[in-house]
Write an enzyme that holds these catalytic residues in place. Structure first.
Site, PDB file in Angstrom:
ATOM      1  N   LYS A 128       7.733  -8.634   8.548  1.00 63.67           N
ATOM      2  CA  LYS A 128       7.512  -8.202   7.166  1.00 63.67           C
ATOM      3  C   LYS A 128       8.799  -7.788   6.460  1.00 63.67           C
ATOM      4  O   LYS A 128       8.951  -8.017   5.262  1.00 63.67           O
ATOM      5  CB  LYS A 128       6.571  -6.995   7.148  1.00 63.67           C
ATOM      6  CG  LYS A 128       5.109  -7.325   7.243  1.00 63.67           C
ATOM      7  CD  LYS A 128       4.318  -6.017   7.057  1.00 63.67           C
ATOM      8  CE  LYS A 128       2.876  -6.186   7.441  1.00 63.67           C
ATOM      9  NZ  LYS A 128       2.176  -7.160   6.610  1.00 63.67           N
TER      10      LYS A 128
ATOM     11  N   GLU B  35       6.219   1.233   1.885  1.00 61.74           N
ATOM     12  CA  GLU B  35       5.887   0.703   0.556  1.00 61.74           C
ATOM     13  C   GLU B  35       5.148   1.750  -0.242  1.00 61.74           C
ATOM     14  O   GLU B  35       4.380   2.536   0.314  1.00 61.74           O
ATOM     15  CB  GLU B  35       4.949  -0.519   0.680  1.00 61.74           C
ATOM     16  CG  GLU B  35       5.618  -1.778   1.122  1.00 61.74           C
ATOM     17  CD  GLU B  35       4.652  -2.955   1.200  1.00 61.74           C
ATOM     18  OE1 GLU B  35       3.427  -2.746   1.043  1.00 61.74           O
ATOM     19  OE2 GLU B  35       5.135  -4.073   1.404  1.00 61.74           O
TER      20      GLU B  35
ATOM     21  N   HIS C  65     -10.233  -4.194   7.336  1.00 63.36           N
ATOM     22  CA  HIS C  65      -9.363  -5.374   7.287  1.00 63.36           C
ATOM     23  C   HIS C  65     -10.031  -6.635   7.804  1.00 63.36           C
ATOM     24  O   HIS C  65      -9.374  -7.648   7.999  1.00 63.36           O
ATOM     25  CB  HIS C  65      -8.030  -5.116   7.988  1.00 63.36           C
ATOM     26  CG  HIS C  65      -7.359  -3.879   7.485  1.00 63.36           C
ATOM     27  ND1 HIS C  65      -7.031  -3.709   6.163  1.00 63.36           N
ATOM     28  CD2 HIS C  65      -7.017  -2.719   8.099  1.00 63.36           C
ATOM     29  CE1 HIS C  65      -6.503  -2.514   5.988  1.00 63.36           C
ATOM     30  NE2 HIS C  65      -6.489  -1.881   7.147  1.00 63.36           N
TER      31      HIS C  65
ATOM     32  N   ARG D 189      -1.045 -20.676   7.813  1.00 64.97           N
ATOM     33  CA  ARG D 189      -2.081 -21.468   8.468  1.00 64.97           C
ATOM     34  C   ARG D 189      -3.159 -21.813   7.440  1.00 64.97           C
ATOM     35  O   ARG D 189      -3.117 -21.310   6.317  1.00 64.97           O
ATOM     36  CB  ARG D 189      -2.738 -20.647   9.588  1.00 64.97           C
ATOM     37  CG  ARG D 189      -3.394 -19.393   9.043  1.00 64.97           C
ATOM     38  CD  ARG D 189      -4.274 -18.663  10.033  1.00 64.97           C
ATOM     39  NE  ARG D 189      -5.077 -17.662   9.361  1.00 64.97           N
ATOM     40  CZ  ARG D 189      -4.702 -16.418   9.094  1.00 64.97           C
ATOM     41  NH1 ARG D 189      -3.505 -15.995   9.444  1.00 64.97           N
ATOM     42  NH2 ARG D 189      -5.512 -15.586   8.473  1.00 64.97           N
TER      43      ARG D 189
HETATM   44  C1  MV4 Z   1      -1.273  -2.220   1.042  1.00 64.89           C
HETATM   45  C2  MV4 Z   1      -2.226  -1.466   0.361  1.00 64.89           C
HETATM   46  C3  MV4 Z   1      -1.784  -0.612  -0.617  1.00 64.89           C
HETATM   47  N1  MV4 Z   1      -0.472  -0.506  -0.882  1.00 64.89           N
HETATM   48  N2  MV4 Z   1       0.025  -2.082   0.737  1.00 64.89           N
HETATM   49  C4  MV4 Z   1      -4.249  -4.302   4.111  1.00 64.89           C
HETATM   50  C5  MV4 Z   1      -4.123  -5.654   4.730  1.00 64.89           C
HETATM   51  C6  MV4 Z   1      -2.681  -5.957   4.735  1.00 64.89           C
HETATM   52  N3  MV4 Z   1      -2.454  -7.343   4.492  1.00 64.89           N
HETATM   53  C7  MV4 Z   1      -2.102  -5.088   3.687  1.00 64.89           C
HETATM   54  N4  MV4 Z   1      -3.117  -4.146   3.304  1.00 64.89           N
HETATM   55  C8  MV4 Z   1      -2.900  -3.239   2.341  1.00 64.89           C
HETATM   56  N5  MV4 Z   1      -1.596  -3.075   1.997  1.00 64.89           N
HETATM   57  C9  MV4 Z   1       0.391  -1.244  -0.189  1.00 64.89           C
HETATM   58  N6  MV4 Z   1       1.698  -1.108  -0.465  1.00 64.89           N
HETATM   59  C10 MV4 Z   1      -3.552  -1.600   0.694  1.00 64.89           C
HETATM   60  C11 MV4 Z   1      -3.894  -2.480   1.695  1.00 64.89           C
HETATM   61  C12 MV4 Z   1      -5.286  -2.503   1.986  1.00 64.89           C
HETATM   62  C13 MV4 Z   1      -6.062  -3.591   1.718  1.00 64.89           C
HETATM   63  C14 MV4 Z   1      -5.519  -4.747   1.191  1.00 64.89           C
HETATM   64  C15 MV4 Z   1      -6.284  -5.831   0.947  1.00 64.89           C
HETATM   65  C16 MV4 Z   1      -7.645  -5.773   1.221  1.00 64.89           C
HETATM   66  C17 MV4 Z   1      -8.203  -4.660   1.767  1.00 64.89           C
HETATM   67  C18 MV4 Z   1      -7.438  -3.560   2.015  1.00 64.89           C
HETATM   68  C19 MV4 Z   1      -8.009  -2.430   2.552  1.00 64.89           C
HETATM   69  C20 MV4 Z   1      -7.234  -1.351   2.808  1.00 64.89           C
HETATM   70  C21 MV4 Z   1      -5.869  -1.391   2.533  1.00 64.89           C
END
Ligand code: MV4
Length: 621
Positions: free
Chosen positions: A117, A201, A236, A293
């Site tokens: 990342k 972040e 997730h 993918r």
């Molecule tokens: C985040 C976020 C809020 N702020 N990053 C969850 C999956 C991963 N790909 C990244 N995720 C998140 N990153 C920042 N800077 C909130 C999430 C997140 C989330 C994102 C997409 C769908 C569902 C989620 C559930 C909880 C947190």
């Protein structure tokens, strides 16, 4: 570049789905299977199938050596990894290339570029892709990370650089929790991913998860196929996916699409990929990660674009150009997908195992069901318990939504508990119906287990009676009379037991399957498993381990075999209770001394009435 025989290094619905397109395009297909999957339909569907090992994934679907050996044995000249398993493993992509096999996926270098990342984010920032403000540098000391987190401003997300899909992620809202979060996230990341590297972040709250499907060929063409909204998730795990996103208009789509294309270009991408963004409430969007993918939810994009993305993957891997330009991509209507799982959504989403006794996927206009099922197939504990993906397409979001609900209602799946009923409730929820569900949707609403209806109980008992009337001998005697006597049938569903009186004459429209002493009844989209306890020793008779013997059901005391002061041994009959012509010997659960008897012979007692009180030497627990 040219290939003729494709080995699909995966299982279940995705292996089947990939092979359907491969066959349609004239390729030969090779399936691989572990010992747990010998009977799976994707194995029978392939032109050839190669056993790769025992059920554990490390010795089968995740073993690069076994997969390459299978390719060699079968003479395959290309490998499609599907999703999960080895699909985002750059070492596997390289190993295929070294073995002279076409890897149907991106170059190993592009997989590696998105694997970390911190490195990925630095490249994205350089490429002008909007990223969440944060820290993705080399100084990983506690002091520096704390300082950087304060600079960003709370709340912050602490993420494992080597993680993905939300694993190893932490939200910190208070300064006092920062150091602890950094330390535990680092330790977790180290043990889960072999690297303790972290990024920080700014936390974007109440965002939507919107991802862009991209495609690139080896001739420098990169385009996007619009977005998917995957906001409805649970820990997730995506639960509902749709395209287009209710929160994205044409202008935003063009801007997010351009950012996704820039991301793919920056890493020399080829083939199908997905760029994940957070879409904030204020309309700002931020790059999160790129999945290198084809994804589980690709069918919703296929539905609205009218394209077969797997055929695009084959063409691009064979060196052809993408058959479209960006201007030719048209989005038609709306599509929604749900993931049907063998899990108990009402009991902590516990994965379920067992045999799918009856499997009848629905069909109809706009309905697509991708699955790897057949009657009798086991959901084994070794793999993800997804049964099928159910996808509906319609002219409007509302048409897609109602078609999907209809498809779920019409799909018959009898065996282990599934999340079918839960999915229907999500789709019927006013907030989802209005297109307003964000990532918080599932967590903020209560979805309690539905009651087992009166109709379920009656149908279960009557269906059992009809299926094996001879088993319930008293009923057969009654059968010869003009007025059949009702037969008592004792059923249990979960922890509830009931005695029902049936004559086999009530027949509703429930679907059912009888599985030994169990009957699975599907009525009004709610599937319930009952156990026939008619001739089982009453379970509650043995439960008196608190020193109290209780009536396991309504009935009449026909005999009392003990008196106060008697010493009794575990298993000894204390009381005989008659209920609906059946005499039940109620036994002592423990060695004990009888203190009192609270009933007399001939007395009618209600379920759970205390009959005998005993004293035991052992302390109560
Ligand atoms: C985040 C976020 C809020 N702020 N990053 C969850 C999956 C991963 N790909 C990244 N995720 C998140 N990153 C920042 N800077 C909130 C999430 C997140 C989330 C994102 C997409 C769908 C569902 C989620 C559930 C909880 C947190």
């Amino acid at each position: 570049m040219a290939f003729t025989k494709i080995l699909v290094a995966n299982r279940g619905e995705i292996a089947w789905r990939i092979m359907r397109t491969a066959k349609a395009m004239g390729y030969r297909t090779v399936a691989v299977f572990s010992d747990a999957d010998k009977e799976a339909p994707h194995v029978a569907f392939a032109d050839e199938a190669v056993r790769i090992g025992p059920p554990p994934v490390g010795e089968s679907y995740l073993s690069i050596d076994r997969i390459l050996e299978a390719a060699h044995k079968s003479g395959a000249d290309a490998i499609h990894p599907g999703y999960g398993f080895l699909s985002e493993n750059d070492a596997f992509a390289s190993a295929c290339e070294s073995a002279g096999l076409v890897f149907i996926g991106p170059p190993a270098s592009a997989i590696a570029a998105m694997g970390n990342k911190a490195a990925a984010k630095r490249r994205m920032i350089d490429a002008g892709v909007p990223c969440v403000p944060g820290y993705q540098g080399d100084d990983q000391s506690d002091a520096n990370l704390e300082k950087e987190a304060r600079k960003i401003g709370l709340p912050v997300m602490v993420k494992a650089a080597a993680g993905g899909g939300g694993r190893g992620m932490r939200l910190v809202e208070q300064d006092g929790d920062l150091l602890e979060a950094i330390r535990t996230a680092r330790a977790e990341a180290l043990s889960a991913f072999g690297s303790g590297e972290l990024i920080l972040e700014k936390a974007v709250v109440d965002a939507r998860h919107v991802e862009i499907q991209v495609f690139a060929d080896a001739h420098g063409n990169v385009l996007h196929l619009g977005e998917r909204d995957c906001s409805v998730q649970r820990r997730h795990q995506k639960v509902i996916e749709e395209a287009p996103s209710p929160a994205v208009n044409a202008d935003l789509r063009a801007r997010m699409g351009a950012a996704a294309v820039a991301a793919a270009r920056a890493i020399g991408y080829r083939g199908a990929g997905t760029v994940e963004f957070l879409l904030a409430a204020d309309g700002a969007f931020y790059f999160l990660e790129m999945n290198t993918r084809l994804q589980v939810e690709h069918p919703v994009t296929e539905a609205i674009t009218g394209q077969d993305l797997v055929s695009w993957q084959f063409r691009v891997a064979a060196g052809e150009r993408i058959p479209f330009t960006q201007q030719q991509v048209r989005l038609d209507g709306h599509a929604i997908e749900v993931r049907l799982y063998a899990e108990d959504a009402y009991a902590g989403f516990l994965p379920q195992t067992g045999h799918i006794d009856v499997w009848r996927p629905a069909s109809g206009p706009g309905v697509r069901i991708d699955h790897g099922m057949k009657d009798g197939l086991a959901i084994s504990p070794f793999y993800d318990p997804m049964i099928a993906k159910v996808i509906a397409h319609g002219a409007t979001r509302e048409e897609a939504r109602t078609r999907l609900i209809r498809a779920l209602r019409d799909t018959v799946v009898l065996g282990p508990t599934t999340n079918r009923h839960f999915l229907i409730r999500l789709l019927e929820h006013p907030e989802f119906a209005a297109g307003e569900a964000t990532t918080a949707f599932i967590g903020k609403h209560e979805f309690p287990a539905p009651e087992v209806s009166e109709a379920h109980w009656t149908e279960a008992a009557n269906l059992l009676w009809r299926a094996s009337a001879e088993k319930y001998a008293p009923a057969l005697r009654g059968w010869r009379n003009s007025n059949p006597e009702p037969t008592p049938i004792r059923l249990a569903a979960d922890t509830t037991e009931r005695l029902l009186h049936v004559d086999g004459r009530v027949v509703g429209n429930a679907l059912f399957h009888i599985d030994g002493d169990d009957i699975v009844v599907d009525l009004d989209a709610h599937t319930v498993r009952f156990t026939d306890k008619t001739y089982a020793p009453p379970a509650t008779a043995a439960a008196g381990s608190d020193g109290k013997l209780r009536a396991p059901m309504d009935g009449r005391i026909v005999a009392i075999k003990v008196a106060p002061g008697d010493t009794v041994a575990r298993g000894q009959t204390l009381v005989v209770l008659e209920a609906m012509k059946i005499q039940h010997q109620l036994k002592a659960a423990l060695d004990a001394k009888v203190e009192s008897v609270s009933v007399h012979e001939g007395q009618q007692v209600a379920n759970r009435t205390v009959l005998v009180t005993m004293a035991t030497d052992a302390p109560a627990h």
